[in-house]
Motif scaffolding. Structure first.
Motif, mmCIF file in Angstrom:
data_model
loop_
_atom_site.group_PDB
_atom_site.id
_atom_site.type_symbol
_atom_site.label_atom_id
_atom_site.label_comp_id
_atom_site.label_asym_id
_atom_site.label_seq_id
_atom_site.Cartn_x
_atom_site.Cartn_y
_atom_site.Cartn_z
ATOM 1 N N TYR A 1 0.852 -1.180 0.000
ATOM 2 C CA TYR A 1 0.000 0.000 0.000
ATOM 3 C C TYR A 1 0.895 1.239 0.000
ATOM 4 N N GLN A 2 0.354 2.339 -0.539
ATOM 5 C CA GLN A 2 1.084 3.594 -0.556
ATOM 6 C C GLN A 2 0.262 4.663 0.157
ATOM 7 N N VAL A 3 0.980 5.483 0.971
ATOM 8 C CA VAL A 3 0.356 6.585 1.683
ATOM 9 C C VAL A 3 1.173 7.837 1.386
ATOM 10 N N ALA A 4 0.501 8.886 0.954
ATOM 11 C CA ALA A 4 1.190 10.132 0.612
ATOM 12 C C ALA A 4 1.298 11.008 1.854
ATOM 13 N N TYR A 5 2.490 11.504 2.115
ATOM 14 C CA TYR A 5 2.738 12.403 3.248
ATOM 15 C C TYR A 5 2.605 13.842 2.769
ATOM 16 N N SER A 6 1.669 14.569 3.367
ATOM 17 C CA SER A 6 1.495 15.977 3.011
ATOM 18 C C SER A 6 1.574 16.868 4.240
ATOM 19 N N LYS A 42 -4.757 12.410 14.392
ATOM 20 C CA LYS A 42 -5.342 11.270 15.104
ATOM 21 C C LYS A 42 -6.683 10.900 14.469
ATOM 22 N N GLY A 43 -6.865 9.606 14.159
ATOM 23 C CA GLY A 43 -8.111 9.108 13.585
ATOM 24 C C GLY A 43 -8.208 9.283 12.089
ATOM 25 N N GLN A 44 -7.237 9.918 11.441
ATOM 26 C CA GLN A 44 -7.261 10.150 9.995
ATOM 27 C C GLN A 44 -7.077 8.826 9.267
ATOM 28 N N SER A 45 -8.006 8.478 8.343
ATOM 29 C CA SER A 45 -7.904 7.230 7.591
ATOM 30 C C SER A 45 -6.866 7.409 6.493
ATOM 31 N N LEU A 46 -5.837 6.580 6.531
ATOM 32 C CA LEU A 46 -4.739 6.685 5.563
ATOM 33 C C LEU A 46 -4.883 5.679 4.438
ATOM 34 N N ASP A 106 -0.071 -13.141 8.403
ATOM 35 C CA ASP A 106 0.480 -12.576 7.180
ATOM 36 C C ASP A 106 1.005 -11.169 7.454
ATOM 37 N N MET A 107 1.791 -10.635 6.492
ATOM 38 C CA MET A 107 2.440 -9.349 6.633
ATOM 39 C C MET A 107 2.181 -8.532 5.368
ATOM 40 N N ALA A 108 1.953 -7.208 5.578
ATOM 41 C CA ALA A 108 1.795 -6.278 4.450
ATOM 42 C C ALA A 108 2.722 -5.093 4.657
ATOM 43 N N LEU A 109 3.040 -4.381 3.544
ATOM 44 C CA LEU A 109 3.962 -3.252 3.591
ATOM 45 C C LEU A 109 3.232 -1.994 3.149
ATOM 46 N N VAL A 110 3.493 -0.904 3.880
ATOM 47 C CA VAL A 110 2.925 0.401 3.534
ATOM 48 C C VAL A 110 4.081 1.349 3.251
ATOM 49 N N GLU A 111 4.115 1.919 2.032
ATOM 50 C CA GLU A 111 5.161 2.869 1.653
ATOM 51 C C GLU A 111 4.621 4.279 1.840
ATOM 52 N N VAL A 112 5.353 5.082 2.617
ATOM 53 C CA VAL A 112 4.970 6.469 2.856
ATOM 54 C C VAL A 112 5.780 7.330 1.908
ATOM 55 N N THR A 113 5.087 8.016 0.961
ATOM 56 C CA THR A 113 5.772 8.832 -0.040
ATOM 57 C C THR A 113 5.641 10.301 0.317
ATOM 58 N N GLY A 114 6.511 11.091 -0.285
ATOM 59 C CA GLY A 114 6.433 12.536 -0.099
ATOM 60 C C GLY A 114 7.113 13.026 1.163
ATOM 61 N N LEU A 115 7.886 12.187 1.844
ATOM 62 C CA LEU A 115 8.581 12.616 3.057
ATOM 63 C C LEU A 115 9.721 13.548 2.698
ATOM 64 N N PRO A 116 10.016 14.550 3.501
ATOM 65 C CA PRO A 116 11.166 15.440 3.226
ATOM 66 C C PRO A 116 12.448 14.630 3.176
ATOM 67 N N LEU A 117 13.331 14.959 2.202
ATOM 68 C CA LEU A 117 14.548 14.181 2.033
ATOM 69 C C LEU A 117 15.538 14.416 3.148
ATOM 70 N N ARG A 118 15.414 15.562 3.863
ATOM 71 C CA ARG A 118 16.370 15.826 4.942
ATOM 72 C C ARG A 118 16.132 14.913 6.155
ATOM 73 N N SER A 119 15.013 14.257 6.168
ATOM 74 C CA SER A 119 14.714 13.401 7.329
ATOM 75 C C SER A 119 15.690 12.241 7.389
ATOM 76 N N PRO A 171 3.575 13.533 13.954
ATOM 77 C CA PRO A 171 4.151 14.599 13.112
ATOM 78 C C PRO A 171 5.022 14.067 11.989
ATOM 79 N N TYR A 172 5.557 12.879 12.162
ATOM 80 C CA TYR A 172 6.481 12.363 11.158
ATOM 81 C C TYR A 172 6.520 10.852 11.296
ATOM 82 N N SER A 173 6.784 10.139 10.235
ATOM 83 C CA SER A 173 6.863 8.681 10.289
ATOM 84 C C SER A 173 8.014 8.214 9.421
#
Length: 718
Positions: free
Chosen positions: A39-44, A49-53, A108-121, A91-93
């Motif tokens: 799965y992919q989740v966009a970081y904006s 709290k409670g936000q469906s990703l 079973d196991m699933a993977l979630v990719e968080v995109t759009g994270l600042p590169l300085r992190s 605030p950050y993941s």
């Protein structure tokens, strides 16, 4: 370089999907587990709290009963609608999240990719996957080793693929092979993990136990066919994912606790503690406690409550009902269950027993079983006369039950004592000073009872904590009593037989009875006395002799007995001491009977003799010692006084060596004086060089100076 990151993420997704595919191999139709593995989740901006990703797709092919999810980042969770949501503001993941889904039918196991994270992190996929370092220009290739996960307790077949290492080449060269080293590969425990030397695929060779080892740090490197290092080594971190395969275990199978009766509701009694060997960061080790049984269940089946998370057992019952004396029992048994998975239905359980004792406090005063006790006792006797019984509803064998008795009134002479019988808590009333019927026939005592422990403030001692004891004194025929005892008199020795010595005085204590007394001699060592049986007068039946061996320090002791005519007859004894005055009835005598002098009148020719008398002064010394009345003695011998007890014998002229019998007369100072004629054997000896040679074979050969010095030292001063 961004292209490389995306390649690695794609490979990681492929790795997870492939592991899941292997585990589900052989199923037809529904494949239990995540239906979508990536799965992919966009970081904006910060996640709320409670936000469906994202909504995950999971099906265990059995209705998803009891399915649970763990997210690698504890700030996120999967809710009941299978939505991935933050359960707090995040605030950050990290760039990658893993979701672990488990039910009774799927794991079973699933993977979630968080995109759009600042590169300085510092948490970019580049850094997590080890791509943050610049590859030196001399290496136009890069070894990529992503972290890998494997679930514990997997079943055969093995080996199972868990991930792949990659080399990104600028020239697409294929002249390298992969090597895997470290604990779990070529070090103990050896052979758990293997690597395909051509593809870099890493596999697990057998089932793992997270509780034994929860992660492995290995190294991946590439070499040429000659064994020379080409790339690496790079760190490979393999994390073992926990399964709920350990039940909670209590430290003890049976716990014991105590709570004081009347304690306020909410009083903590004890704490139950269980341990779970599973991962403490997951619900697999999240324990919840519950009471499933209370025995007995009276007066309420819910007398106690256990804190579900801490395991503290507290009271629920009201203080008034928590009364040890009214409860059906003083010991309650609770069966405690500890369940993991935070208490969910699929959680594993462990049990233990808690035994709670309701302890006593002194909230009941002791009470006498009767307000009046009666006893009787013979006059003149001692010992226990009555046992006083009490009731106390407190716990036996405790200070709140044990009684302390005291006499509060009626014993001014302290003739009674009371002690607690440790076996039955009764009060033992005793006579310690003999009672006299003739003095007082009846005694009334007031007895008080208390506990060793003080009563609680709202309880006091009432009228039932005191009792009256009536003690009747029974008349007993008592023996006569002599007065005075001993009776001491002074008498002259040698008084005529039949002389009056003393008059005995014995009285009968039984003054309310008219009884007569008769006297008799009980002990008269020399047989000198007689007593009138009716009047008690004592007379001599033989001469009194002060010099008798039965007389000590001029005192003669006899014992008499008095008997009354009661039924049965009683007796008493009295002592008579006669102090004997001396009478001059013993003539003195001369000592020693043998004396020695030298034959030469110019040498040592003096002998010392002394007088001895059994009588006391003035019937003894001073003594007068003189020559006998035979004519001519004074021509050869002379007796001269040395002091009041000794005289010296001297030779007036030289005599031959021989033994002579010298008659002497010794007279004491008594009135009238007594004299005694005696002979002293005088040995006339030859004296040479301070030694005496006498005619008798039995004579002693002593030095003259020593002899004279010894004699003179024994003479009292004139």
């Amino acid at each position: 370089m961004e292209i490389g990151v995306r390649i690695v993420l794609a490979l990681l997704v492929h790795q997870v999907a492939r592991v899941g595919g292997q585990e589900d191999a052989g199923h037809e139709g529904c494949a239990p587990g995540f239906q979508v593995k990536h799965y992919q989740v966009a970081y904006s901006g910060p996640f709320q709290k409670g936000q469906s990703l994202a909504q995950v797709e999971f099906d265990d092919c059995a209705g998803n009963e009891g399915v649970t999810f763990d997210v690698s980042d504890p700030g996120f969770q999967v809710d009941g609608d299978l939505n991935l949501v933050p359960h707090q503001d995040v605030p950050y993941s990290g760039p990658v999240l893993f979701i672990h889904g488990v039910s009774a039918h799927a794991d079973d196991m699933a993977l979630v990719e968080v995109t759009g994270l600042p590169l300085r992190s510092p948490h970019t996929p580049r850094n997590i996957l080890g791509l943050g370092q610049t590859v030196p220009n001399r290496h136009k290739r890069s070894l990529l080793v992503p972290p890998m996960i494997v679930t514990e307790n997997q079943r055969a077949p093995f080996p199972r693929l868990i991930g792949r290492s990659h080399v990104i080449l600028s020239d697409r060269s294929e002249n390298h092979i992969f090597r895997l080293t470290g604990p779990g590969a070529d070090q103990d425990p050896r052979g758990l993990f293997i690597i395909d030397i051509d593809t870099g695929e890493v596999s697990v060779s057998r089932s793992l136990d997270r509780e034994a080892i929860d992660s492995y740090e290995l190294e991946v490197s590439t070499t040429d066919f000659a064994g020379n290092l080409v790339d690496g080594p790079a760190l490979l971190l393999i994390t073992v994912i926990d399964q709920n395969d350990n039940r909670p275990i209590f430290k003890e199978t049976r716990y014991t606790g105590e709570v004081l009766e009347g304690s306020p509701t909410g009083t903590t009694v004890m704490r139950m503690t269980a341990l779970d060997a599973d991962d403490p960061a997951t619900d697999n080790a999240a324990l919840r406690y519950n009471i499933i049984r209370q025995s007995p269940d009276k007066p309420s089946p819910n007398m106690f409550y256990i804190d579900a998370e801490r395991g503290d057992i507290v009271t629920v019952i009201s203080p008034a009902l928590l009364d040890r004396e009214t409860l059906p029992t003083t010991t309650y048994e609770l069966e405690i269950v500890a369940k993991d998975m935070a208490g969910s239905e699929v959680g594993l359980t462990g049990t233990a027993t808690a035994t709670i004792t309701i302890t006593d406090k002194n909230d009941h005063a002791p009470e006498f079983t009767h307000p009046l006790f009666e006893a009787s006792v013979n006059e003149g006797s001692t010992g226990v006369v009555v046992n006083l019984t009490v009731d106390d509803r407190d716990d036996p064998a405790t200070e709140a039950w044990r009684a302390i008795y005291s006499i509060s009134n009626g014993d001014p002479t302290q003739s009674f004592e009371i002690h607690t019988n440790p076996d039955n808590n009764e009060g033992m009333l005793s006579v310690v000073k003999p009672l006299d019927y003739e003095a007082k026939k009846f005694h009334t005592l007031l007895i008080k009872v208390e506990n060793e422990d003080p009563l609680v403030p709202d309880v006091g001692y009432g009228p039932s904590s005191t009792a009256t004891v009536h003690v009747s004194v029974l008349d007993v025929n008592e023996g006569p009593v002599f007065f005075p005892d001993p009776l001491v008199v002074t008498r002259m020795e040698n008084v005529p037989v039949g002389s009056f010595v003393a008059s005995l005085n014995a009285t009968d204590p039984d003054i309310l009875q008219m009884q007569s007394i008769r006297y008799a001699v009980l002990r008269d060592p020399a047989g000198w006395l007689s007593v009138n049986p009716v009047r008690g007068t004592v007379n001599t039946s033989a001469p009194l002799d002060r010099e008798s061996p039965y007389v000590h320090d001029n005192r003669y002791t006899a014992v008499f007995i008095a008997t009354d005519n009661g039924y049965p007859a009683a007796t008493g004894t009295g002592t008579l001491v006669i102090y004997l005055e001396d009478y001059n009835d013993n003539a003195p005598y001369v000592v020693p009977s043998v004396a020695q002098v030298c034959e030469d009148a110019h040498d040592m020719n003096v002998a010392i003799v002394g007088g001895w008398d059994k009588d006391l002064p003035p019937n003894g010394a001073p003594f007068k010692i003189e020559l006998g009345k035979q004519p001519g003695l004074d021509k050869t011998w002379k007796v001269a006084r040395v002091n009041s007890t000794h005289s010296q014998i001297m030779i007036l002229h030289s005599l031959k060596k021989a033994n002579y019998q010298l008659p002497l007369i010794i007279t004491d100072s008594g009135v009238p004086p007594l004299s005694n004629s005696t002979e002293v054997k005088v040995q006339v000896c030859v004296c040479k060089k301070n030694k005496m040679h006498c005619s008798s074979a039995h004579s002693h050969r002593n030095s003259l100076p020593v002899l004279l010095a010894t004699l003179l030292l024994t003479l009292p001063c004139l």
